[in-house]
Scaffold this motif. Structure first.
Motif, PDB file in Angstrom:
ATOM      1  N   THR A 238      43.833  58.845  19.572  1.00 24.49           N
ATOM      2  CA  THR A 238      45.111  59.553  19.477  1.00 24.49           C
ATOM      3  C   THR A 238      46.189  58.685  20.102  1.00 24.49           C
ATOM      4  OG1 THR A 238      44.798  60.673  21.600  1.00 24.49           O
ATOM      5  CG2 THR A 238      44.001  61.821  19.629  1.00 24.49           C
ATOM      6  N   ARG A 243      45.332  64.811  22.581  1.00 23.44           N
ATOM      7  CA  ARG A 243      44.070  65.053  23.276  1.00 23.44           C
ATOM      8  C   ARG A 243      42.897  64.949  22.309  1.00 23.44           C
ATOM      9  NH1 ARG A 243      45.976  70.783  25.457  1.00 23.44           N
ATOM     10  NH2 ARG A 243      46.546  70.795  23.249  1.00 23.44           N
ATOM     11  N   THR A 261      42.431  57.271  24.002  1.00 23.07           N
ATOM     12  CA  THR A 261      43.685  58.013  24.098  1.00 23.07           C
ATOM     13  C   THR A 261      44.686  57.181  24.883  1.00 23.07           C
ATOM     14  OG1 THR A 261      43.030  59.129  26.150  1.00 23.07           O
ATOM     15  CG2 THR A 261      42.524  60.264  24.082  1.00 23.07           C
ATOM     16  N   THR A 284      41.344  55.076  28.187  1.00 23.31           N
ATOM     17  CA  THR A 284      42.742  55.477  28.126  1.00 23.31           C
ATOM     18  C   THR A 284      43.586  54.235  28.326  1.00 23.31           C
ATOM     19  OG1 THR A 284      44.461  56.872  29.104  1.00 23.31           O
ATOM     20  CG2 THR A 284      42.751  56.080  30.585  1.00 23.31           C
TER      21      THR A 284
END
Length: 767
Positions: A238, A243, A261, A284
């Motif tokens: 994403t 999320r 993410t 992340t």
């Protein structure tokens, strides 16, 4: 409406509105036995209730709303048995029920939605979903029964991917081809090129649920499909705040490629354990940690084990210690459990290397849950929220970031537990941290050994200090064998500010230990202060207990703060002092009220002097300079001849004792080189009696063997039997221990090797 268009055999069907719309009314079936079906509208294309668009064999279905929307009623059906179906629109696509081997659904500028009343949006082997906007919705997922899935939501207006699968599912690359029946009765092959992964742009969320059908296997396998050269394969990704939630209700989650993410949270939930392939990672990418990663069983009552050895037990959800490196740094926190979790969480760091997280960890539970940490646990920080009690068993909790350790509820400790963190927050209330067994020893350490430790009601948590304030001290319930605070390396200072109250034995370590003006330590158990350098003592109230103050450096001093009222710094049954006091007459010596005093000094000669007011002064003479060690306000039993200091028993390992320059342990022996001298009646090879009297020893007399340490022969001075006349005489008003510099016996307070002659003068001697 109510009529059918059909082609028999391999005959194909093409229905086209060049500039307008195509609508199949209620039950207006469009069929071919085994040929291709093409529905093409210049604007909108709609299939009404109970419409079947169906072919079989090698026949394919192509639906295309060139400049409009494609709408299926919930009871509408598109079927290409054994072949492919492609649904394409410029705008939104509403899915009824599509069945084929390969299915592609493509909206250029709109969304893909689940039509009201549909039973299963897509039944296929391979499914390719592509939309400019969202695919499904948080409250109404696209429902599938497929084996392989790829989905892309660009996220221009709305964003996100929301899919619920009946059974098991693999995320991988899918391409779909159909044959369009042309206006001239020919065939054109239309191919939607290979697409891989689940990708949501525009801050869109991705929610993938598998195992929705009872009795299904439900395992989700995440494979990275097409890979950009030199890039890590990514299965789910994403952007922005988007999320990711991957949930297997009946099986495992197998991560063979990255889950990626930027700022969005990630949830990995499964009925069986998480499994990781060689390239499986949770990543992340935002440089400022904002995304949280949550791992938990699908069943909130299922027991979890993080770490440990061997395979998971039956019914146990397991995350191995080796797989923790799949959770890459950068998350704001890794959440274990959840707000509804009621099972047992065991973090088992008894394996080699322990259990190590590269991120902050938060354990979250509901009432009825249990949490245990055993062995070595490492993370940036640890927070335990919820109603579950925490048990730490022979644990070393090592935390590295500012958030430190936060315990919201109660915790119990078994064995030796060491907590190393930049900060502490015990929020469970008074007595919320308890010892599960009487032998439990708790050690609290700053993460950085050079970080200053501050203890007491005046301690304020901050990045610069390791604060153990009123809340934290109150949380330490009764029952610990000992509580240690500060590194035994004594690389940083320790301060006491305000009131510090303990109900168990406490040992404080520091480079220098300073009690601020007006500060106090109040304890119903023993208190020990150990410093490499100087010690400044305020008030220590430990009635009935032992207080030990050790300034262990060769030039270290022990001084006292003025104390209001009695002026006494230490109240205890026993006081043990090591270090040098202020030069007599220049500073403030420690004042104590104690039945028993042990005075130790690294060099010099100790003198004991009883004042006319009853105070007993202990001084050390070094090179002709007297330092006042301490003043005892009690004249009863005022000193002992213990030959060694109390042993150091730290949970942090062995703390080396101070020895002489030659590296010898402290020893001393009795001299017999004088014509008349006082001697101890002790057990020297049985030749001397154990009588409690003093004998004279003439020249030439020797014990049969060299004098051993008198570790069991305490020397005490007592007021018993003194008369008023005795107290008035100069000879009995003062008493001295005289000897060679740096060669005093340990009974006189020396910690150095050697046994030359010395004289021993006392008021009264009792063995």
């Amino acid at each position: 409406a109510g009529q059918a268009v059909s082609a028999h055999g391999t005959g194909s069907v093409r229905i086209e509105a060049l500039a307008g719309s195509v609508t199949a009314g209620t039950a207006a079936d469009i069929r071919s036995s085994a040929g291709d079906i093409t529905l093409r509208a210049g604007q909108n294309l709609a299939l009404g209730a109970n419409v079947d668009v169906a072919t079989a064999g090698t026949g394919t279905v192509s639906l295309n709303a060139v400049a409009g929307t494609l709408t299926m009623a919930g009871t509408g059906n598109v079927t290409a048995t054994g072949s492919s179906a492609r649904l394409r629109a410029q705008g939104d696509i509403a899915l009824g029920n599509v069945t084929a081997t390969d299915v592609s659904i493509d909206s250029d500028t709109g969304a893909i939605v689940n039509a009201a009343g549909s039973s299963k949006n897509v039944t296929a082997t391979n499914l390719r979903l592509q939309a400019d906007d969202a695919i499904g919705a948080a409250g109404r997922h696209i429902t599938t029964n497929v084996e392989t899935l790829t989905a892309l939501s660009t996220g221009t207006t709305t964003a996100g991917i929301f899919v619920t699968e009946d059974d098991a599912l693999t995320v991988d690359a899918v391409s779909v081809s159909v044959k369009e029946f042309t206006r001239t009765a020919g065939q054109d092959e239309i191919t939607d090129a290979a697409q891989s992964d689940l990708v949501a742009g525009g801050d869109g969320d991705i929610v993938l649920v598998a195992g929705a059908r009872a009795g299904s296997t439900g395992t989700i396998t995440l494979n990275g499909g097409l890979v950009v050269p030199n890039a890590e394969p990514t299965a789910v990704s994403t952007t922005g705040a988007g999320r990711i939630s991957i949930v297997s209700q009946t099986g495992a989650v197998v991560v063979n490629s990255q889950i990626l993410t930027e700022q969005g949270d990630v949830e990995l939930r499964s009925a069986q354990s998480l499994q990781w392939g060689p390239q499986g990672r949770a990543v992340t990418t935002d440089p400022a940690p904002q995304a949280a990663l949550q791992i938990l069983p699908f069943d909130p009552a299922q027991d979890m084990v993080i770490g440990g050895q061997g395979a998971a037990a039956a019914g146990q959800w397991r995350f191995s210690a080796e797989d923790l490196d799949r959770l890459l740094p950068g998350y704001s926190k890794v959440v274990i459990g959840g707000d509804a979790y009621t099972g047992t969480i065991t973090i088992d760091g008894t394996v080699s290397g322990g259990v190590a997280f590269a991120n902050p960890v938060e354990i979250r539970t509901a009432a009825g849950a249990d949490v245990e940490i055993k062995g070595e646990f490492r993370a940036e920080s640890l927070r335990v929220d919820g109603d579950a009690p925490l048990r730490l068993t022979d644990a070393r909790v090592i935390l590295s970031e500012t958030a430190g350790l936060v315990l919201q509820g109660s915790a119990s400790f078994a064995g030796d537990v060491t907590i190393t963190a930049p900060t502490l927050a015990f929020e469970g209330g008074a007595g919320s941290l308890t010892a599960a067994q009487a032998s439990a020893r708790l050690t609290l350490l700053p993460q950085d050994a050079s970080q200053t430790v501050v203890i007491g009601s005046g301690a304020v948590a901050g990045a610069a200090d390791f604060a153990v304030g009123t809340r934290e001290l109150a949380a330490l319930g009764d029952g610990f064998a000992r509580i240690e605070i500060g590194h035994s390396s004594r690389a940083a200072d320790l301060r006491v500010e305000g009131r510090a109250e303990f109900s168990d034995g406490v040992e404080l370590w520091g480079r220098a230990v300073t009690m601020a003006p007006g500060s106090s330590i109040v304890s119903s158990a023993d208190v020990t202060i150990r410093a490499a350098g100087d010690v400044v003592v305020g008030s220590i109230q430990a009635a009935g207990q032992t207080v030990t103050v050790r300034a262990e450096g060769a030039d270290s001093t022990v001084e006292a703060r003025p104390v209001a009222g009695t002026g006494v710094n230490v109240v205890a049954t026993n006081v043990v002092l090591e270090g040098r006091g202020p030069v007599d007459g220049t500073g403030r010596a420690l004042r104590v009220a104690s039945d028993r005093v042990d005075v130790h000094t690294p060099t010099g000669m100790v003198l004991r002097q009883t004042q006319t007011n009853g105070d007993v002064h202990f001084l050390v003479m070094v090179d002709g300079v007297n330092s006042l060690q301490l003043v005892n306000t009690q004249r009863g039993t005022v000193a002992t001849g213990n030959t060694t200091l109390p042993s150091v028993q730290s949970t942090q390992g062995i703390v080396a004792p101070i020895v002489d320059a030659a590296g010898n342990n402290p020893v001393w022996a009795l001299s017999t080189g004088r014509t008349q001298q006082a001697a101890f009646a002790s057990l020297w090879d049985g030749e001397w009696s154990s009588a409690a009297s003093v004998r004279a020893l003439s020249v030439g007399q020797r014990p049969l063997a060299a004098a051993p340490r008198l570790a069991t022969a305490d020397v005490t001075w007592t007021a018993a039997g003194w008369t008023e006349d005795d107290l008035q005489g100069d000879g009995l008003r003062s008493a001295f221990l005289l000897g060679q510099p740096a060669r005093q016996p340990a009974a006189a307070g020396l910690l150095a090797a050697g046994s030359p002659a010395f004289d021993y003068w006392v008021e009264n001697l009792t063995l």
